[in-house]
Design a protein around this motif. Sequence first.
Motif, PDB file in Angstrom:
ATOM      1  N   UNK A  35     -56.440 -11.462 -28.716  1.00 48.46           N
ATOM      2  CA  UNK A  35     -56.405 -11.629 -30.175  1.00 48.46           C
ATOM      3  C   UNK A  35     -56.621 -13.088 -30.557  1.00 48.46           C
ATOM      4  N   UNK A  36     -57.821 -13.597 -30.302  1.00 49.09           N
ATOM      5  CA  UNK A  36     -58.146 -14.996 -30.540  1.00 49.09           C
ATOM      6  C   UNK A  36     -58.842 -15.170 -31.886  1.00 49.09           C
ATOM      7  N   UNK A  37     -58.246 -15.980 -32.764  1.00 49.29           N
ATOM      8  CA  UNK A  37     -58.804 -16.188 -34.100  1.00 49.29           C
ATOM      9  C   UNK A  37     -60.141 -16.919 -34.040  1.00 49.29           C
ATOM     10  N   UNK A  38     -60.237 -17.972 -33.245  1.00 50.86           N
ATOM     11  CA  UNK A  38     -61.456 -18.773 -33.204  1.00 50.86           C
ATOM     12  C   UNK A  38     -62.638 -17.985 -32.653  1.00 50.86           C
ATOM     13  N   UNK A  39     -62.368 -17.074 -31.727  1.00 55.90           N
ATOM     14  CA  UNK A  39     -63.459 -16.365 -31.062  1.00 55.90           C
ATOM     15  C   UNK A  39     -63.851 -15.054 -31.728  1.00 55.90           C
ATOM     16  N   UNK A  40     -62.872 -14.262 -32.145  1.00 54.10           N
ATOM     17  CA  UNK A  40     -63.219 -12.954 -32.691  1.00 54.10           C
ATOM     18  C   UNK A  40     -62.553 -12.651 -34.028  1.00 54.10           C
ATOM     19  N   UNK A  41     -61.991 -13.690 -34.662  1.00 54.55           N
ATOM     20  CA  UNK A  41     -61.340 -13.565 -35.964  1.00 54.55           C
ATOM     21  C   UNK A  41     -60.227 -12.517 -35.952  1.00 54.55           C
ATOM     22  N   UNK A  42     -59.568 -12.383 -34.811  1.00 50.04           N
ATOM     23  CA  UNK A  42     -58.394 -11.527 -34.721  1.00 50.04           C
ATOM     24  C   UNK A  42     -57.206 -12.362 -35.180  1.00 50.04           C
ATOM     25  N   UNK A  43     -56.585 -11.963 -36.289  1.00 47.91           N
ATOM     26  CA  UNK A  43     -55.541 -12.789 -36.897  1.00 47.91           C
ATOM     27  C   UNK A  43     -54.132 -12.414 -36.474  1.00 47.91           C
ATOM     28  N   UNK A  44     -53.953 -11.303 -35.781  1.00 50.42           N
ATOM     29  CA  UNK A  44     -52.586 -10.892 -35.457  1.00 50.42           C
ATOM     30  C   UNK A  44     -51.784 -10.798 -36.747  1.00 50.42           C
ATOM     31  N   UNK A  45     -50.629 -11.449 -36.780  1.00 47.48           N
ATOM     32  CA  UNK A  45     -49.852 -11.464 -38.023  1.00 47.48           C
ATOM     33  C   UNK A  45     -49.900 -12.836 -38.693  1.00 47.48           C
ATOM     34  N   UNK A  46     -50.978 -13.584 -38.442  1.00 44.84           N
ATOM     35  CA  UNK A  46     -51.175 -14.879 -39.099  1.00 44.84           C
ATOM     36  C   UNK A  46     -51.417 -14.668 -40.595  1.00 44.84           C
ATOM     37  N   UNK A  47     -51.192 -15.710 -41.361  1.00 52.72           N
ATOM     38  CA  UNK A  47     -51.533 -15.702 -42.783  1.00 52.72           C
ATOM     39  C   UNK A  47     -53.018 -16.029 -42.905  1.00 52.72           C
ATOM     40  N   UNK A  48     -53.788 -15.146 -43.556  1.00 58.48           N
ATOM     41  CA  UNK A  48     -55.220 -15.392 -43.713  1.00 58.48           C
ATOM     42  C   UNK A  48     -55.684 -15.288 -45.164  1.00 58.48           C
ATOM     43  N   UNK A  49     -54.770 -14.956 -46.063  1.00 58.94           N
ATOM     44  CA  UNK A  49     -55.147 -14.836 -47.469  1.00 58.94           C
ATOM     45  C   UNK A  49     -53.936 -15.109 -48.344  1.00 58.94           C
ATOM     46  N   UNK A  50     -54.208 -15.398 -49.598  1.00 56.33           N
ATOM     47  CA  UNK A  50     -53.127 -15.571 -50.569  1.00 56.33           C
ATOM     48  C   UNK A  50     -52.718 -14.190 -51.074  1.00 56.33           C
ATOM     49  N   UNK A  51     -51.440 -13.976 -51.358  1.00 56.54           N
ATOM     50  CA  UNK A  51     -50.989 -12.633 -51.731  1.00 56.54           C
ATOM     51  C   UNK A  51     -51.504 -12.141 -53.074  1.00 56.54           C
ATOM     52  N   UNK A  52     -51.838 -13.061 -53.982  1.00 53.13           N
ATOM     53  CA  UNK A  52     -52.259 -12.650 -55.327  1.00 53.13           C
ATOM     54  C   UNK A  52     -53.746 -12.871 -55.543  1.00 53.13           C
ATOM     55  N   UNK A  53     -54.350 -11.994 -56.321  1.00 51.87           N
ATOM     56  CA  UNK A  53     -55.768 -12.098 -56.642  1.00 51.87           C
ATOM     57  C   UNK A  53     -56.062 -13.359 -57.448  1.00 51.87           C
ATOM     58  N   UNK A  54     -57.251 -13.902 -57.281  1.00 46.43           N
ATOM     59  CA  UNK A  54     -57.717 -15.090 -58.001  1.00 46.43           C
ATOM     60  C   UNK A  54     -56.865 -16.322 -57.721  1.00 46.43           C
ATOM     61  N   UNK A  55     -56.280 -16.381 -56.541  1.00 41.43           N
ATOM     62  CA  UNK A  55     -55.538 -17.566 -56.105  1.00 41.43           C
ATOM     63  C   UNK A  55     -56.299 -18.182 -54.938  1.00 41.43           C
ATOM     64  N   UNK A  56     -56.468 -19.493 -55.018  1.00 36.89           N
ATOM     65  CA  UNK A  56     -57.213 -20.213 -53.993  1.00 36.89           C
ATOM     66  C   UNK A  56     -56.238 -21.067 -53.194  1.00 36.89           C
ATOM     67  N   UNK A  57     -56.128 -20.801 -51.914  1.00 37.00           N
ATOM     68  CA  UNK A  57     -55.324 -21.630 -51.024  1.00 37.00           C
ATOM     69  C   UNK A  57     -56.197 -22.734 -50.455  1.00 37.00           C
TER      70      UNK A  57
END
Length: 204
Positions: A35-57
């Motif tokens: 589950x490697x993020x850099x190689x296959x974009x497998x995020x496991x339980x990592x944070x990869x998005x903001x919880x609310x729509x139209x929010x930019x992290x």
Amino acid sequence: MRHWLAEIDFSDVPMITPSSGDPPACLSDISKVVCNWACDKCAGDDVVECPDQNVWGLTFDGGPTEATPGLLTFLDEQKVKATFFLSGANVVQYPEIIVAEVRWTEKAILEATGLCVRYIRPPNGNVDNRVRSVLKKLGYTVVDWGGDTFDSDDSKTSEMSNDAVKARFQKTIQLYASQTANNIKGFISREHDLTKENVEVAKA
């Protein structure tokens, strides 16, 4: 450093061969176990998005550098908040080194700011289940970004012009805006504060 290691039980950390190189090369046997993020974009339980729509992290990697103060001043003037993932030794080959790097960086940040950090982004997104397991034991949550689409590629300013970096990101925003009707969550972008050129792109 020994007392830091003594705090952690490594017996249940997955036995995964560390990748090597700079940036680390991807292993040929990529699997869900790795589950490697850099190689296959497998995020496991990592944070990869903001919880609310139209929010930019908005996030920046690699600093602090001599370019960082100018970026901080600009963000303050614009009343824009961002998350900075500060760089330690950029070594994640062995769990023992991971622990030392994280704890020394944690100590340096605490002494400089009085703040404790609990979110982390491994260099180049090189995180797999072995690294995740160790970081969780240290009390950290891994934060990735929204994938290649949301990586500004601003670290390649020697290969890409500032205008090309900006154009790439404008396409990203347009793509996100076109999908908001699908109730997608907010996004996390990845930029850098390594050089003055990176900062100029961020200001544009």
